[in-house]
Design an enzyme around this catalytic site. Structure first.
Site, PDB file in Angstrom:
ATOM      1  N   GLY A 118       0.821  -1.202   0.000  1.00  0.00           N
ATOM      2  CA  GLY A 118       0.000   0.000   0.000  1.00  0.00           C
ATOM      3  C   GLY A 118       0.845   1.237   0.000  1.00  0.00           C
ATOM      4  N   CYS A 119       0.207   2.406   0.031  1.00  0.00           N
ATOM      5  CA  CYS A 119       0.898   3.673  -0.095  1.00  0.00           C
ATOM      6  C   CYS A 119       1.830   3.923   1.085  1.00  0.00           C
ATOM      7  CB  CYS A 119      -0.119   4.808  -0.187  1.00  0.00           C
ATOM      8  SG  CYS A 119       0.625   6.426  -0.406  1.00  0.00           S
ATOM      9  N   GLY A 120       2.990   4.497   0.776  1.00  0.00           N
ATOM     10  CA  GLY A 120       3.919   4.915   1.814  1.00  0.00           C
ATOM     11  C   GLY A 120       4.997   3.894   2.076  1.00  0.00           C
ATOM     12  N   LEU A 121       4.617   2.672   2.447  1.00  0.00           N
ATOM     13  CA  LEU A 121       5.588   1.605   2.692  1.00  0.00           C
ATOM     14  C   LEU A 121       5.220   0.446   1.781  1.00  0.00           C
ATOM     15  CD1 LEU A 121       5.787   1.792   6.581  1.00  0.00           C
ATOM     16  CD2 LEU A 121       7.569   2.463   4.987  1.00  0.00           C
TER      17      LEU A 121
END
Length: 277
Positions: A118-121
């Site tokens: 998912g977004c970010g990591l």
């Protein structure tokens, strides 16, 4: 290098004009407004999708290069052999061709992934990877004046065409002493904007050690990690950092400057790179 203008590929415009009803100063008016587009953007390697991000469909080749670097898939731009952007229904598939040894390593990594990304990591397999150590930039020499901090922040605020049109996207810029702001990238996602900037810097043949990263968002740990992987010794933000971001910047030897607004700012780590006149 391609600097302050965004590049639009893939058949989907980064902004769209929509009708609205505005209420200002006691008056109701039928008008229209530009808003940023937000679409699913898939990153595929060797025919398999590694991650799907929601983002702004602009500067996608920079996005792919920066994402591939900051997620640890490659160590240098030379390990990317090609990038192709394809429209897939309502989204975009960015197909990245890696050097053969990197393709093999990514396939092995993918086999061990336990869950979705998912977004970010993106593309991580464990808590340990989320808390990964970052590159040490303590040996990068750079000396900025207080005026340089203000100039970098102010320059970014006035060099964002998508934000000027929509007032709804984040920006990330690369500021070089003696040259000014040499690159700006924008996206509805702050991590995406920084990945796009990293890709733009790499694809121009420059290194993060040559300048300062400045962003319009708050500073979370992922922003510090990505800036350190790029090799930037200084990260400047107009908003505040998290405690973990401060600890991570300190461990990386990075100067973290936040709440940079007008002539004012606060330094949270390694202030030796800032001189006061």
């Amino acid at each position: 290098m391609s600097t302050l203008n965004y590049e639009h590929k893939g058949g989907i415009a980064p902004t769209v004009s929509l009708a609205e009803t505005s209420y200002r100063d006691g008056l109701v008016k039928e008008t229209s407004r530009f808003v940023p587009e937000e679409v699913p953007i898939a990153f595929s390697y060797g025919g398999s999708t590694q991650a799907v991000m929601m983002g702004t469909p602009a500067d996608l080749e920079d996005f792919a290069a920066g994402f591939t670097l900051t997620e640890g898939i490659i160590a240098s731009i030379a390990e990317i052999e090609g990038i192709e952007v394809l429209q897939e229904g309502d989204g975009l598939d960015v197909q990245v061709t890696l050097a053969e040894d990197k393709e093999d390593a990514l396939r092995a990594r993918r086999r061990h992934m336990a869950g979705p990304v998912g977004c970010g990591l993106c593309g991580i397999e464990s808590i340990e990877q989320a808390m990964r150590p970052v590159p040490d930039v303590s040996g990068v020499d750079m000396l900025l004046s207080a005026a340089d901090i203000a100039r970098a922040s102010n320059a970014l605020n006035s060099a964002q065409p998508l934000h000027a049109q929509t007032r709804a996207v984040h920006g990330a810029g690369f500021y070089v002493l003696g040259e000014g702001l040499v690159a700006v990238r924008e996206d509805v996602g702050r991590h995406n904007a920084l990945d796009k900037l990293a890709g733009a810097v790499m694809r121009a043949g420059r290194t993060g050690a040559e300048g300062v990263v400045v962003v319009t968002s708050r500073i979370s740990v992922e922003m510090v990690q990505k800036a350190a992987i790029l090799g930037a010794p200084v990260l400047i933000a107009i908003s505040a950092p998290t405690a973990l971001a401060i600890r991570t910047a300190d461990a990386a030897g990075m100067t973290l400057v936040a709440l940079s607004r007008g002539e004012d700012f606060e330094i949270f780590t390694h202030p030796h790179r800032i001189r006061f006149e």
